[in-house]
Design an enzyme around this catalytic site. Structure first.
Site, PDB file in Angstrom:
ATOM      1  N   ARG A 133     -10.914   9.738   1.837  1.00  0.00           N
ATOM      2  CA  ARG A 133     -10.298  10.585   3.286  1.00  0.00           C
ATOM      3  C   ARG A 133     -11.392  11.203   3.653  1.00  0.00           C
ATOM      4  NH1 ARG A 133      -3.825  10.488   2.604  1.00  0.00           N
ATOM      5  NH2 ARG A 133      -4.074   8.577   2.977  1.00  0.00           N
ATOM      6  N   LYS A 135      -1.923  -1.836  -4.318  1.00  0.00           N
ATOM      7  CA  LYS A 135      -3.022  -0.303  -3.751  1.00  0.00           C
ATOM      8  C   LYS A 135      -2.633   1.038  -4.093  1.00  0.00           C
ATOM      9  CE  LYS A 135      -5.998   1.815  -0.340  1.00  0.00           C
ATOM     10  NZ  LYS A 135      -6.789   1.973   0.586  1.00  0.00           N
ATOM     11  N   LYS A 157       1.931   9.667   6.998  1.00  0.00           N
ATOM     12  CA  LYS A 157       1.228   8.370   6.736  1.00  0.00           C
ATOM     13  C   LYS A 157       1.853   7.581   5.740  1.00  0.00           C
ATOM     14  CE  LYS A 157      -3.919   8.002   6.759  1.00  0.00           C
ATOM     15  NZ  LYS A 157      -5.000   7.239   6.924  1.00  0.00           N
ATOM     16  N   SER A 166     -10.245   5.629  -4.836  1.00  0.00           N
ATOM     17  CA  SER A 166     -11.174   6.972  -4.941  1.00  0.00           C
ATOM     18  C   SER A 166     -10.463   8.348  -5.642  1.00  0.00           C
ATOM     19  CB  SER A 166     -11.089   7.226  -3.875  1.00  0.00           C
ATOM     20  OG  SER A 166     -10.333   7.670  -2.857  1.00  0.00           O
ATOM     21  N   TYR A 196     -14.917   1.197  -7.565  1.00  0.00           N
ATOM     22  CA  TYR A 196     -15.967   1.835  -6.376  1.00  0.00           C
ATOM     23  C   TYR A 196     -16.896   1.585  -8.307  1.00  0.00           C
ATOM     24  CZ  TYR A 196     -13.589   3.443  -3.336  1.00  0.00           C
ATOM     25  OH  TYR A 196     -12.682   3.688  -1.871  1.00  0.00           O
ATOM     26  N   LYS A 249       0.669  -1.400   0.085  1.00  0.00           N
ATOM     27  CA  LYS A 249      -0.555   0.360  -0.074  1.00  0.00           C
ATOM     28  C   LYS A 249       0.716   1.544  -0.014  1.00  0.00           C
ATOM     29  CE  LYS A 249      -3.397   2.292   2.972  1.00  0.00           C
ATOM     30  NZ  LYS A 249      -4.501   2.110   3.587  1.00  0.00           N
TER      31      LYS A 249
HETATM   32  C1  PBG Z   1      -7.697   3.397   5.310  1.00  0.00           C
HETATM   33  C2  PBG Z   1      -7.749   3.257   4.112  1.00  0.00           C
HETATM   34  C3  PBG Z   1      -7.557   4.857   3.027  1.00  0.00           C
HETATM   35  C4  PBG Z   1      -8.256   3.476   2.250  1.00  0.00           C
HETATM   36  C5  PBG Z   1      -8.736   2.286   1.971  1.00  0.00           C
HETATM   37  N1  PBG Z   1      -8.212   2.017   3.736  1.00  0.00           N
HETATM   38  C6  PBG Z   1      -7.172   5.234   3.258  1.00  0.00           C
HETATM   39  C7  PBG Z   1      -5.676   5.693   3.668  1.00  0.00           C
HETATM   40  O1  PBG Z   1      -4.623   5.202   4.254  1.00  0.00           O
HETATM   41  O2  PBG Z   1      -5.513   6.877   4.453  1.00  0.00           O
HETATM   42  C8  PBG Z   1      -8.340   3.863   0.619  1.00  0.00           C
HETATM   43  C9  PBG Z   1      -9.213   3.798  -0.307  1.00  0.00           C
HETATM   44  C10 PBG Z   1      -9.679   4.926  -1.616  1.00  0.00           C
HETATM   45  O3  PBG Z   1      -8.529   5.790  -1.329  1.00  0.00           O
HETATM   46  O4  PBG Z   1     -10.534   4.295  -2.091  1.00  0.00           O
HETATM   47  N2  PBG Z   1      -6.822   2.371   6.136  1.00  0.00           N
END
Ligand code: PBG
Length: 336
Positions: free
Chosen positions: A214, A261, A230, A287, A326, A204
Site C-alpha cells: 500500500r 493470498k 477492507k 509485500s 518479489y 484473499k
Molecule cells: C489490491 C491489491 C493488494 C495487493 C495486491 N492487489 C492490496 C490490498 O488489497 O490492499 C497486495 C499485494 C502485496 O501486499 O504484495 N487490490
C-alpha cells in the site's frame, strides 16, 4: 563386546539423508524459474527508478525501464509479470474514473511490454484501489458506509475488457466483490476475448501483510483507519472453511487459476484448496512477507538467501503451482 546402545530398528529414515546425492534423489519439491510471477510497479514519466522504503530492491519503474526489467526476467526464465500502477494522487477520485480511461498508465504499460515481449505472460489486477482517492477496491455507496458490490462489479467487467484489448493474457480480479469472476468472464466473452484467462484472487485475506504494497501504490488510506474496513470484503484470517466456499464459487463462475493470498502464513489454506479443486493454484507471497525477511536479514538475524528459498519451497510444497513473489528475479538468477 556388543554395542549396549544398539537399537533393533527396521526403519532408519536417516539412511536416505546420509549424502547429498541420496538427499537429492528423494527430494520431493523443486523450485524452478517457471514457477515465479514477478509483481512490478509502474509509474508515469521518464524519471529514475523510485525506491520503496519498506521493500528493499523493489522499485517503481517508468514504462521504458519496466520493459527492460521484463526482458531481463524473460532471459532468466520467468514466464510472467503482474503489473501494478502507481498513479499520481491528482488522477485519483472517489469513483476511480481513471480505471476506465483507455490511455491509463497500466494499459500503456501492457501494450509496451507485449510489443517488446509477445511471449511474456502479462497479468493485470482488476480492482479500483490504485484509482480511488479513498483507496478502496470499489466505489462507495451513497451513505459511504460500504463498497457498492454490484455497481463495482459492472466497472470491473469494463476494466477487464480494456485490459484484454491492451493485450493481457490473464486478468486478475483482486477486489473480492461477490460475483465478479462470472461478470468478467461474460464481459470478456461478449467482447470476443474468449482466450483471455482469469486468475482470480479467490481466497484473499484482510491481511496486515499488505502494508508495504500500500506504500508502493499509495492506497494506504483504506487500510482500516477510516470508517470502512477492507475486512468488509476481504476474508477474515481466522477462517478456513470459508476459503473453500470462495474457491468453489470462483471455479463455478469460470476462473482459470485460483489464488490464495497471502501465502506463507496461509499454507494450510493452500493445501485445503489444492485438495478441493483440480484447477491450477497461484499463491501470492505478499509485500509484508518479503519485508519481514529483508528486515530480519538486515538486523543480521536471518540468512536471506536461505530463508528466501525455504519460504518459497514451503509455498510450493503446500500445493501452489505458481508463486507471485518479489523475489522472482533473484530466485530465477540463483536457480540458473
Ligand atoms: C489490491 C491489491 C493488494 C495487493 C495486491 N492487489 C492490496 C490490498 O488489497 O490492499 C497486495 C499485494 C502485496 O501486499 O504484495 N487490490
Amino acid at each position: 563386546m556388543p554395542d549396549p546402545f544398539k537399537l533393533e530398528l527396521s526403519h532408519r529414515p536417516r539412511r536416505l539423508r546420509r549424502t547429498a546425492s541420496l538427499r537429492a534423489m528423494v527430494e520431493e519439491t523443486v523450485l524452478r524459474s517457471a514457477d515465479f510471477i514477478a509483481p512490478l510497479f509502474v509509474v508515469d514519466g521518464k524519471g529514475p527508478p523510485e525506491a520503496i522504503a519498506s521493500m528493499p530492491s523493489v522499485f517503481r519503474l517508468n514504462i521504458q525501464d519496466l520493459v527492460k526489467e521484463c526482458r531481463a526476467l524473460a532471459k532468466l526464465g520467468v514466464p510472467a509479470v503482474a503489473l501494478f500502477p502507481k498513479l499520481d494522487a491528482s488522477l485519483k477520485d472517489d469513483e476511480g474514473t481513471q480505471a476506465l480511461n483507455e490511455e491509463t498508465l497500466v494499459l500503456r504499460a501492457v501494450r509496451a511490454v507485449k510489443k517488446a515481449l509477445p511471449q511474456m505472460t502479462v497479468i493485470t489486477d482488476v480492482a479500483l484501489d490504485p484509482y480511488t482517492s479513498h483507496g478502496h477496491d470499489g466505489v462507495l455507496t451513497a451513505a459511504r458506509d460500504d463498497v457498492a458490490n454490484d455497481r463495482t462489479v459492472g466497472i470491473l467487467a469494463k476494466m477487464a475488457v480494456l485490459q484484454a484489448q491492451a493485450g493481457v493474457d490473464l486478468v486478475a480480479p483482486s477486489d473480492m466483490m461477490d460475483g465478479r469472476v462470472g461478470a468478467i468472464r461474460r464481459a470478456l466473452d461478449a467482447a470476443d476475448f474468449t482466450g483471455v484467462g482469469i486468475m482470480a484472487y479467490s481466497v484473499k485475506f484482510a491481511s496486515a501483510y499488505y502494508g508495504p504494497f500500500r506504500d508502493a501504490v499509495g492506497s494506504a488510506k483504506a487500510a482500516g483507519t477510516n470508517l470502512l474496513s477492507k475486512a468488509t470484503y476481504q476474508m477474515n484470517p481466522a477462517n478456513r472453511r470459508e476459503a473453500l466456499v470462495e474457491a468453489a464459487l470462483d471455479v463455478a463462475e469460470g476462473a482459470d487459476i485460483i489464488m490464495v493470498k497471502p501465502a506463507g502464513p496461509y499454507l494450510d489454506i493452500i493445501r485445503d484448496v489444492r485438495n478441493a479443486t483440480q484447477k491450477p493454484i497461484a499463491a501470492y507471497q505478499v509485500s509484508g512477507e518479503y519485508a519481514q525477511l529483508h528486515a530480519a536479514a538486515k538486523m543480521g538475524w536471518l540468512d536471506l538467501p536461505r530463508t528466501r528459498h525455504e519460504s518459497l519451497l514451503a509455498i510450493k510444497r503446500a500445493g501452489a503451482d505458481m508463486i507471485l513473489t518479489y523475489f522472482a528475479k533473484t530466485m530465477a538468477a540463483e536457480l540458473r
